[in-house]
Write a protein that holds these residues in place. Structure first.
Motif, PDB file in Angstrom:
ATOM      1  N   ASN A 253       0.824  -1.216   0.000  1.00 48.81           N
ATOM      2  CA  ASN A 253       0.000   0.000   0.000  1.00 48.81           C
ATOM      3  C   ASN A 253       0.858   1.265   0.000  1.00 48.81           C
ATOM      4  N   ASN A 254       0.235   2.356  -0.388  1.00 50.06           N
ATOM      5  CA  ASN A 254       0.937   3.641  -0.510  1.00 50.06           C
ATOM      6  C   ASN A 254       1.412   4.180   0.830  1.00 50.06           C
ATOM      7  N   PHE A 255       0.655   3.917   1.870  1.00 49.52           N
ATOM      8  CA  PHE A 255       1.047   4.402   3.193  1.00 49.52           C
ATOM      9  C   PHE A 255       2.396   3.800   3.609  1.00 49.52           C
ATOM     10  N   PHE A 256       2.585   2.509   3.350  1.00 47.69           N
ATOM     11  CA  PHE A 256       3.859   1.865   3.665  1.00 47.69           C
ATOM     12  C   PHE A 256       4.986   2.451   2.822  1.00 47.69           C
ATOM     13  N   ILE A 257       4.715   2.687   1.541  1.00 46.77           N
ATOM     14  CA  ILE A 257       5.748   3.241   0.661  1.00 46.77           C
ATOM     15  C   ILE A 257       6.184   4.622   1.135  1.00 46.77           C
ATOM     16  N   VAL A 258       5.212   5.472   1.469  1.00 41.30           N
ATOM     17  CA  VAL A 258       5.528   6.827   1.930  1.00 41.30           C
ATOM     18  C   VAL A 258       6.288   6.786   3.254  1.00 41.30           C
ATOM     19  N   MET A 259       5.831   5.936   4.182  1.00 39.93           N
ATOM     20  CA  MET A 259       6.489   5.883   5.480  1.00 39.93           C
ATOM     21  C   MET A 259       7.911   5.315   5.365  1.00 39.93           C
ATOM     22  N   LEU A 260       8.141   4.434   4.395  1.00 42.58           N
ATOM     23  CA  LEU A 260       9.498   3.942   4.181  1.00 42.58           C
ATOM     24  C   LEU A 260      10.418   5.075   3.748  1.00 42.58           C
ATOM     25  N   ALA A 261       9.919   5.899   2.843  1.00 45.95           N
ATOM     26  CA  ALA A 261      10.718   7.040   2.395  1.00 45.95           C
ATOM     27  C   ALA A 261      10.929   8.048   3.529  1.00 45.95           C
ATOM     28  N   VAL A 262       9.892   8.340   4.290  1.00 43.41           N
ATOM     29  CA  VAL A 262      10.014   9.288   5.401  1.00 43.41           C
ATOM     30  C   VAL A 262      10.978   8.765   6.462  1.00 43.41           C
ATOM     31  N   LYS A 263      10.890   7.464   6.757  1.00 37.58           N
ATOM     32  CA  LYS A 263      11.793   6.861   7.739  1.00 37.58           C
ATOM     33  C   LYS A 263      13.248   7.025   7.306  1.00 37.58           C
ATOM     34  N   LEU A 264      13.500   6.882   6.009  1.00 35.79           N
ATOM     35  CA  LEU A 264      14.855   7.065   5.498  1.00 35.79           C
ATOM     36  C   LEU A 264      15.305   8.513   5.681  1.00 35.79           C
ATOM     37  N   VAL A 265      14.436   9.469   5.384  1.00 34.48           N
ATOM     38  CA  VAL A 265      14.777  10.883   5.507  1.00 34.48           C
ATOM     39  C   VAL A 265      15.087  11.221   6.959  1.00 34.48           C
ATOM     40  N   VAL A 266      14.204  10.774   7.864  1.00 37.85           N
ATOM     41  CA  VAL A 266      14.377  11.105   9.282  1.00 37.85           C
ATOM     42  C   VAL A 266      15.633  10.451   9.842  1.00 37.85           C
ATOM     43  N   GLY A 267      15.882   9.210   9.464  1.00 35.46           N
ATOM     44  CA  GLY A 267      17.051   8.517   9.989  1.00 35.46           C
ATOM     45  C   GLY A 267      18.351   9.094   9.486  1.00 35.46           C
ATOM     46  N   TYR A 268      18.383   9.534   8.225  1.00 36.19           N
ATOM     47  CA  TYR A 268      19.630  10.066   7.650  1.00 36.19           C
ATOM     48  C   TYR A 268      19.910  11.493   8.108  1.00 36.19           C
ATOM     49  N   ALA A 269      18.854  12.282   8.228  1.00 30.87           N
ATOM     50  CA  ALA A 269      19.046  13.702   8.520  1.00 30.87           C
ATOM     51  C   ALA A 269      19.062  14.023  10.004  1.00 30.87           C
ATOM     52  N   GLY A 270      18.889  13.037  10.875  1.00 27.63           N
ATOM     53  CA  GLY A 270      18.961  13.284  12.312  1.00 27.63           C
ATOM     54  C   GLY A 270      17.859  14.187  12.809  1.00 27.63           C
ATOM     55  N   ALA A 271      16.615  13.768  12.685  1.00 28.36           N
ATOM     56  CA  ALA A 271      15.452  14.578  13.079  1.00 28.36           C
ATOM     57  C   ALA A 271      15.393  14.729  14.592  1.00 28.36           C
ATOM     58  N   PRO A 272      14.767  15.803  15.086  1.00 23.98           N
ATOM     59  CA  PRO A 272      14.607  15.988  16.535  1.00 23.98           C
ATOM     60  C   PRO A 272      13.718  14.900  17.133  1.00 23.98           C
ATOM     61  N   GLN A 273      13.694  14.834  18.469  1.00 21.13           N
ATOM     62  CA  GLN A 273      12.996  13.758  19.171  1.00 21.13           C
ATOM     63  C   GLN A 273      11.514  13.727  18.838  1.00 21.13           C
ATOM     64  N   GLU A 274      10.867  14.896  18.787  1.00 17.43           N
ATOM     65  CA  GLU A 274       9.431  14.930  18.527  1.00 17.43           C
ATOM     66  C   GLU A 274       9.093  14.344  17.156  1.00 17.43           C
ATOM     67  N   VAL A 275       9.883  14.746  16.141  1.00 18.79           N
ATOM     68  CA  VAL A 275       9.637  14.253  14.779  1.00 18.79           C
ATOM     69  C   VAL A 275       9.966  12.764  14.684  1.00 18.79           C
ATOM     70  N   SER A 276      11.095  12.364  15.281  1.00 16.72           N
ATOM     71  CA  SER A 276      11.513  10.970  15.212  1.00 16.72           C
ATOM     72  C   SER A 276      10.505  10.042  15.885  1.00 16.72           C
ATOM     73  N   THR A 277       9.960  10.475  17.020  1.00 14.36           N
ATOM     74  CA  THR A 277       8.980   9.643  17.730  1.00 14.36           C
ATOM     75  C   THR A 277       7.720   9.455  16.896  1.00 14.36           C
ATOM     76  N   THR A 278       7.250  10.541  16.299  1.00 16.47           N
ATOM     77  CA  THR A 278       6.047  10.450  15.465  1.00 16.47           C
ATOM     78  C   THR A 278       6.266   9.548  14.257  1.00 16.47           C
ATOM     79  N   VAL A 279       7.398   9.712  13.595  1.00 18.50           N
ATOM     80  CA  VAL A 279       7.688   8.894  12.413  1.00 18.50           C
ATOM     81  C   VAL A 279       7.852   7.425  12.799  1.00 18.50           C
TER      82      VAL A 279
END
Length: 390
Positions: free
Chosen positions: A85-111
């Motif tokens: 499904n598209n939700f999984f595809i989008v979240m996979l991409a977002v997870k990659l962005v957050v993990g590589y760019a070092g997102a703050p705690q609030e963003v990382s927890t939500t993702v």
């Protein structure tokens, strides 16, 4: 006397959603301004992943639509890929962005929360499609009647879906820090209650699936169990239908059938025949010594596989010999015809060699009181002693 009014403090402090949202927005803004290059790189990589996964879904759809592979393994894999499904595809991409760019705690927890939900339920969907596709692949084989099981696919799909998504829900809640001990216990008790109430149906259902995956026999095979033989006509959800050798239809539950020793006659690589030949005790020893070679010649002359032939014992009224030979393949009609030809050839050869086949005989001897033998018939003139000269 003075009256003082004491304000009672609330037991649970209300959640300030506005403050949390403002904090989340502020930290996200700062993160984007300070890590915009990493975010762009990760976003580009995420876009490539999204494009690749969409291309994989199109490939899976082509595998499903390919002619002649509706129930093949390629179609099973294709169906699982299409269900991404598209939700999984989008979240996979977002997870990659957050993990590589070092997102703050609030963003990382939500993702991380959204990624957990997306990945666990996507895994359950993939597992469901592969399981159901595997069952359909087996039941759609040309050797299976499939119709009965395919008509029951609604029940199988429901059971598989309930089990997988219940497990996925428990996994998600456990990852969120929820105590799932009570939920697991409740699901276990409910499952036991349902299992006890429908244990007969489930036993036959699982036995049908065992027949499909283990393949002890297939539709069209000739099998024997207990004292019954026949051809398998259909493998259903609860029972198997067997056409008996006398034309009758026999129906036996799948569970009871698997509890028996099953002889699959259609999977024989040969059929073995055995003849026991008894010759009379008057047959000379040198003639008896030639009998095993005679039997071997007869078997090989009829294009059968000779196994062994030899003397087996002294019978009540015969000298017993035995010959064993095989017919290749499982076909019983060919075996039956070949066995008849060998038997008649043995009879003809023994007649030509003037070797008598023994039949049950019995000799009665009469004894006098002193133990001497008495002739069982009156004495003839030739049996009397010669008259003495006067």
């Amino acid at each position: 006397m003075t009256n003082t009014t004491a304000a009672k403090a609330p037991l649970i402090e209300p959640i300030d959603l506005q403050a949390q949202f403002e904090s989340f927005f502020e930290s996200s803004t700062i993160w984007i301004h300070t890590n915009w290059l990493k975010i762009l790189i990760a976003f580009a990589a995420g876009a490539v992943i999204v494009i690749a996964l969409h291309a994989a879904r199109r490939l899976g759809r082509r595998l499903c639509d390919r002619e002649g592979t509706r129930f093949g393994w390629a179609s099973v894999v294709g169906r699982a890929i299409v269900r991404t499904n598209n939700f999984f595809i989008v979240m996979l991409a977002v997870k990659l962005v957050v993990g590589y760019a070092g997102a703050p705690q609030e963003v990382s927890t939500t993702v991380n929360f959204l990624w957990t939900v997306a990945s666990v339920f996507q895994a359950a969907i993939w597992a469901r499609e592969i399981i159901l596709g595997s069952i359909e692949h087996r039941t759609a084989s040309e050797h299976y009647s499939g119709e009965a099981l395919l008509s029951a696919m609604g029940l199988i799909r429901l059971l598989v879906t309930l089990v997988l998504f219940a497990v996925a829900l428990v996994v998600v809640l456990d990852n969120l820090g929820v105590n799932v001990t009570g939920l697991v216990a409740g699901l276990g008790v409910g499952g036991i209650a349902i299992g006890l109430a429908a244990q007969g149906i489930f036993a036959d259902l699982f036995a049908a699936l065992a027949i499909i995956f283990d393949r002890p026999f297939r539709r069209g095979d000739n099998i024997s169990y207990d004292s019954t033989s026949g051809s398998v006509e259909g493998i259903g959800l609860k029972s198997t239908r067997i056409r008996g050798i006398d034309g009758e239809e026999r129906i036996i539950s799948n569970k009871n059938l698997l509890n028996k020793e099953i002889l699959n006659n259609s999977q024989r690589n040969h059929r073995r025949a055995k003849f026991v030949i008894g010759v009379t005790y008057f047959t000379p020893a040198d003639v008896c010594a030639r009998i095993p070679d005679m039997l071997k010649e007869i078997v090989e002359a009829n294009d059968k596989i000779f196994i062994r032939a030899g003397f087996t014992g002294f019978g009540a009224s015969s000298l017993d010999f035995e010959v064993q030979f095989d017919s290749t393949g499982p076909d019983y009609a060919s075996f039956y015809t070949g066995r008849t030809a060998v038997g008649l050839a043995i009879l003809q050869r023994l007649n030509e060699e003037r070797i008598e086949i023994a039949f049950p005989t019995q000799v009665n001897l009469t004894a006098a009181p002193d133990g001497s033998s008495i002739m069982p018939y009156p004495a003839t003139p030739t049996d009397r002693p010669a008259d003495t000269a006067a």
